[in-house]
Write an enzyme that holds these catalytic residues in place. Sequence first.
Site, PDB file in Angstrom:
ATOM      1  N   GLY A   6      35.716  46.909  41.534  1.00 14.08           N
ATOM      2  CA  GLY A   6      36.895  46.101  41.860  1.00 14.08           C
ATOM      3  C   GLY A   6      37.904  46.070  40.736  1.00 14.08           C
ATOM      4  O   GLY A   6      37.564  45.725  39.622  1.00 14.08           O
ATOM      5  N   SER A   7      39.161  46.424  40.991  1.00 14.96           N
ATOM      6  CA  SER A   7      40.113  46.557  39.903  1.00 14.96           C
ATOM      7  C   SER A   7      41.528  46.718  40.441  1.00 14.96           C
ATOM      8  O   SER A   7      41.801  46.448  41.605  1.00 14.96           O
ATOM      9  CB  SER A   7      39.731  47.760  39.036  1.00 14.96           C
TER      10      SER A   7
END
EC number: 4.1.1.65
Length: 235
Positions: free
Chosen positions: A203-204
């Site tokens: 997640g980013s």
Amino acid sequence: MARRPSTDDLRSGPERFMALVKTTVPPVHPAGLPFIGAGLALAAAGRRNRWVRGAGLVAAGANAAFFRHPPRVPPTRPGVVVAPADGLICLVEDAEPPAELNLPARPVPRVSIFLSIFDAHVQRIPISGEVVAVEHRPGLFGSAELAAASEDNERNSVVIRTDTGAQVIAVQIAGLVARRIVCDLTTGDKVTIGDTYGLIRYGSRLDTYLPEGTDIQVLPGQRAVGGETILAELP
């Protein structure tokens, strides 16, 4: 006119099955192999316990999906900038480049892409050229969906200069779960549009800063395919 079947098309049995697997299941980025191996090791160690075995297999499968490295075909038209990652276009706005790059402090077009845990997390070169700067800055690990993530979160910035002298900046931003940024580039590297250069675990967000006068081709809410979706055309 109908295409004549090739020798590969006529294979049957195990060879045909393996060929289908290779063309359907994307490969895995090398950075994911230790995580997949850990899940398989847990499954092997707990093979007599169905819960432990199941947990290990689920972990291995989830990591294989997360670290998938699908092949992409970038556009060949000169002057286009492609998405550096898969994900959702969450912001299109003007903003100052990261301060650590020591570039002029004036707003330029910026496109932000949010990567959920379900997206492929490899990052790709947005435009061909030469890497003229790579800067890492420690920071927080807040939600990458928030606008403040561009300023507050840990990040790694790459500046690419094209043959025409234009500069495009790709910024990897860590998120709430993602706490490890991987970048394989160094200053002086020659890079090609669509090539893989790094990843962010779990997640980013990716910010792409563009030259003034760039024609933005995407809107917030649109899905981007890394290495293929055209974000913008340079002036």
